[in-house]
Every structure is written in C-alpha cells, then in structure tokens.
Design a protein around this motif. Structure first.
Motif, mmCIF file in Angstrom:
data_model
loop_
_atom_site.group_PDB
_atom_site.id
_atom_site.type_symbol
_atom_site.label_atom_id
_atom_site.label_comp_id
_atom_site.label_asym_id
_atom_site.label_seq_id
_atom_site.Cartn_x
_atom_site.Cartn_y
_atom_site.Cartn_z
ATOM 1 N N SER A 96 0.807 -1.233 0.000
ATOM 2 C CA SER A 96 0.000 0.000 0.000
ATOM 3 C C SER A 96 0.837 1.278 0.000
ATOM 4 C CB SER A 96 -0.964 0.011 1.193
ATOM 5 O OG SER A 96 -1.835 -1.079 1.110
ATOM 6 N N ILE A 97 1.974 1.253 -0.701
ATOM 7 C CA ILE A 97 2.788 2.462 -0.764
ATOM 8 C C ILE A 97 2.695 3.143 -2.123
ATOM 9 C CG2 ILE A 97 4.405 1.790 1.053
ATOM 10 C CD1 ILE A 97 6.330 0.846 -1.137
ATOM 11 N N ALA A 98 1.794 2.691 -2.960
ATOM 12 C CA ALA A 98 1.493 3.321 -4.256
ATOM 13 C C ALA A 98 2.695 3.397 -5.184
ATOM 14 C CB ALA A 98 0.880 4.690 -4.046
ATOM 15 N N VAL A 99 3.451 2.317 -5.270
ATOM 16 C CA VAL A 99 4.598 2.269 -6.173
ATOM 17 C C VAL A 99 4.154 1.905 -7.590
ATOM 18 C CG1 VAL A 99 6.752 1.053 -6.674
ATOM 19 C CG2 VAL A 99 6.206 1.722 -4.347
ATOM 20 N N ILE A 100 3.212 0.986 -7.686
ATOM 21 C CA ILE A 100 2.745 0.522 -8.994
ATOM 22 C C ILE A 100 1.510 1.328 -9.389
ATOM 23 C CG2 ILE A 100 1.871 -1.457 -10.293
ATOM 24 C CD1 ILE A 100 3.474 -3.211 -8.316
ATOM 25 N N PRO A 101 1.588 2.073 -10.484
ATOM 26 C CA PRO A 101 0.434 2.882 -10.889
ATOM 27 C C PRO A 101 -0.737 2.021 -11.370
ATOM 28 C CG PRO A 101 2.223 3.127 -12.475
ATOM 29 C CD PRO A 101 2.722 2.254 -11.370
ATOM 30 N N ARG A 102 -1.924 2.508 -11.123
ATOM 31 C CA ARG A 102 -3.142 1.862 -11.622
ATOM 32 C C ARG A 102 -3.363 2.385 -13.031
ATOM 33 N NH1 ARG A 102 -1.291 1.053 -6.842
ATOM 34 N NH2 ARG A 102 -2.737 0.301 -5.297
ATOM 35 N N ARG A 103 -3.777 1.486 -13.931
ATOM 36 C CA ARG A 103 -4.029 1.875 -15.315
ATOM 37 C C ARG A 103 -5.503 1.697 -15.619
ATOM 38 N NH1 ARG A 103 -1.332 -2.032 -18.542
ATOM 39 N NH2 ARG A 103 -1.572 -3.374 -16.739
ATOM 40 N N ILE A 104 -6.092 2.691 -16.237
ATOM 41 C CA ILE A 104 -7.488 2.581 -16.650
ATOM 42 C C ILE A 104 -7.487 2.254 -18.135
ATOM 43 C CG2 ILE A 104 -9.690 3.764 -16.926
ATOM 44 C CD1 ILE A 104 -9.058 5.316 -14.393
ATOM 45 N N LEU A 105 -8.066 1.099 -18.455
ATOM 46 C CA LEU A 105 -8.116 0.608 -19.828
ATOM 47 C C LEU A 105 -9.530 0.763 -20.376
ATOM 48 C CD1 LEU A 105 -6.075 -2.683 -19.316
ATOM 49 C CD2 LEU A 105 -5.217 -0.427 -19.967
ATOM 50 N N ILE A 106 -9.608 1.139 -21.636
ATOM 51 C CA ILE A 106 -10.879 1.381 -22.319
ATOM 52 C C ILE A 106 -10.899 0.559 -23.597
ATOM 53 C CG2 ILE A 106 -12.328 3.178 -23.396
ATOM 54 C CD1 ILE A 106 -11.916 3.680 -20.447
ATOM 55 N N ALA A 107 -12.066 0.075 -23.975
ATOM 56 C CA ALA A 107 -12.207 -0.629 -25.253
ATOM 57 C C ALA A 107 -11.767 0.300 -26.380
ATOM 58 C CB ALA A 107 -13.648 -1.070 -25.458
ATOM 59 N N ARG A 108 -11.059 -0.256 -27.341
ATOM 60 C CA ARG A 108 -10.475 0.539 -28.425
ATOM 61 C C ARG A 108 -11.506 1.433 -29.125
ATOM 62 N NH1 ARG A 108 -6.695 -2.873 -32.100
ATOM 63 N NH2 ARG A 108 -5.405 -2.794 -30.242
ATOM 64 N N GLU A 109 -12.716 0.914 -29.328
ATOM 65 C CA GLU A 109 -13.726 1.705 -30.044
ATOM 66 C C GLU A 109 -14.295 2.853 -29.203
ATOM 67 O OE1 GLU A 109 -15.678 -1.876 -28.260
ATOM 68 O OE2 GLU A 109 -14.015 -1.635 -29.644
ATOM 69 N N ALA A 110 -14.054 2.847 -27.896
ATOM 70 C CA ALA A 110 -14.592 3.904 -27.023
ATOM 71 C C ALA A 110 -13.515 4.856 -26.515
ATOM 72 C CB ALA A 110 -15.315 3.264 -25.840
ATOM 73 N N ILE A 111 -12.270 4.664 -26.943
ATOM 74 C CA ILE A 111 -11.182 5.474 -26.396
ATOM 75 C C ILE A 111 -11.347 6.962 -26.736
ATOM 76 C CG2 ILE A 111 -9.557 5.134 -28.315
ATOM 77 C CD1 ILE A 111 -8.562 5.035 -24.636
ATOM 78 N N GLY A 112 -11.820 7.271 -27.916
ATOM 79 C CA GLY A 112 -12.023 8.676 -28.300
ATOM 80 C C GLY A 112 -13.052 9.359 -27.413
ATOM 81 N N ALA A 113 -14.159 8.692 -27.162
ATOM 82 C CA ALA A 113 -15.207 9.257 -26.303
ATOM 83 C C ALA A 113 -14.702 9.422 -24.871
ATOM 84 C CB ALA A 113 -16.442 8.356 -26.326
ATOM 85 N N ALA A 114 -13.916 8.462 -24.403
ATOM 86 C CA ALA A 114 -13.376 8.541 -23.041
ATOM 87 C C ALA A 114 -12.384 9.697 -22.912
ATOM 88 C CB ALA A 114 -12.711 7.225 -22.667
ATOM 89 N N ARG A 115 -11.540 9.878 -23.926
ATOM 90 C CA ARG A 115 -10.584 10.991 -23.900
ATOM 91 C C ARG A 115 -11.314 12.332 -23.905
ATOM 92 N NH1 ARG A 115 -5.366 9.619 -24.599
ATOM 93 N NH2 ARG A 115 -4.788 11.649 -25.406
ATOM 94 N N ARG A 116 -12.359 12.464 -24.735
ATOM 95 C CA ARG A 116 -13.150 13.707 -24.766
ATOM 96 C C ARG A 116 -13.796 13.962 -23.413
ATOM 97 N NH1 ARG A 116 -14.193 11.820 -29.768
ATOM 98 N NH2 ARG A 116 -16.113 10.775 -29.160
ATOM 99 N N LEU A 117 -14.330 12.918 -22.809
ATOM 100 C CA LEU A 117 -14.979 13.046 -21.504
ATOM 101 C C LEU A 117 -14.013 13.590 -20.456
ATOM 102 C CD1 LEU A 117 -17.487 12.398 -19.692
ATOM 103 C CD2 LEU A 117 -16.427 10.169 -19.311
ATOM 104 N N LEU A 118 -12.811 13.044 -20.428
ATOM 105 C CA LEU A 118 -11.838 13.506 -19.436
ATOM 106 C C LEU A 118 -11.340 14.918 -19.736
ATOM 107 C CD1 LEU A 118 -12.061 10.650 -18.384
ATOM 108 C CD2 LEU A 118 -9.604 10.691 -18.023
#
Length: 103
Positions: A66-88
């Motif tokens: 629990s020392i936060a050494v390994i980053p968490r990655r948020i993965l998105i389906a390839r066809e939805a990546i554009g919408a997710a990027r716009r949302l953020l």
C-alpha cells in the motif's frame, strides 16, 4: 461471511470461464496514476457516461504494501477510447491522459 459455490462440473478449456473473446483483448490505456482518488473519480465519470472500462493493477497494493509504487491503469475498449478521452478533457483532466503518441 463465507460463501461457498458448488460447480456441477469443472469448466473445460474453450468453454465458460476459459473462453476469451478476441474483442476483449482490444483495450487501450486511457491513463496511469498512483492517485486512488483520481482513479475513483475517472471511474465514476466513465460509469455515468456508460463507457466500459477496466482498472488494471488495482490489487497490486496487496503486494506492494500500500505504498502506491505501482500505478493503476485505466483501460478502455479501443472503439470507445475517443469518447473517453473527450470526456476527461471536458472534465478538466486532459493533462492526466496518456499522450496520443504513446498509444
């Protein structure tokens, strides 16, 4: 609380739990962070927008202590990546996104 589950027969390769759809493997990394609050916020945005996602390495804190050494990655389906990027970007989190060139 202990829950037990009985299976009638163990799954066979290619059937049930072992089956992997080819489209399930086509995901792209939206962002990577050690900030659990950011991960939670991004998850809530994606949930509200109806964008399927997967948080990779979320349980690594058990191994890392629990020392936060390994980053968490948020993965998105390839066809939805554009919408997710716009949302953020619309939410003011564009600076947290993985650069387009790295995709």
């Amino acid at each position: 609380m202990i829950v037990s589950v009985a299976l009638a027969a163990p799954p066979r390769p290619g059937v049930g739990l072992y089956r992997v759809r080819s489209d399930a493997l086509k995901m792209e990394e939206l962002l990577s962070t050690n900030d659990p609050v950011l991960v939670s916020f991004v998850e809530s945005l994606l949930d509200e927008a109806g964008i399927d996602h997967f948080v990779a390495d979320a349980n690594m804190s058990i191994l890392e202590g629990s020392i936060a050494v390994i980053p968490r990655r948020i993965l998105i389906a390839r066809e939805a990546i554009g919408a997710a990027r716009r949302l953020l970007r619309d939410a003011g989190l564009g600076h947290e996104l993985k650069p387009e060139a790295d995709r």
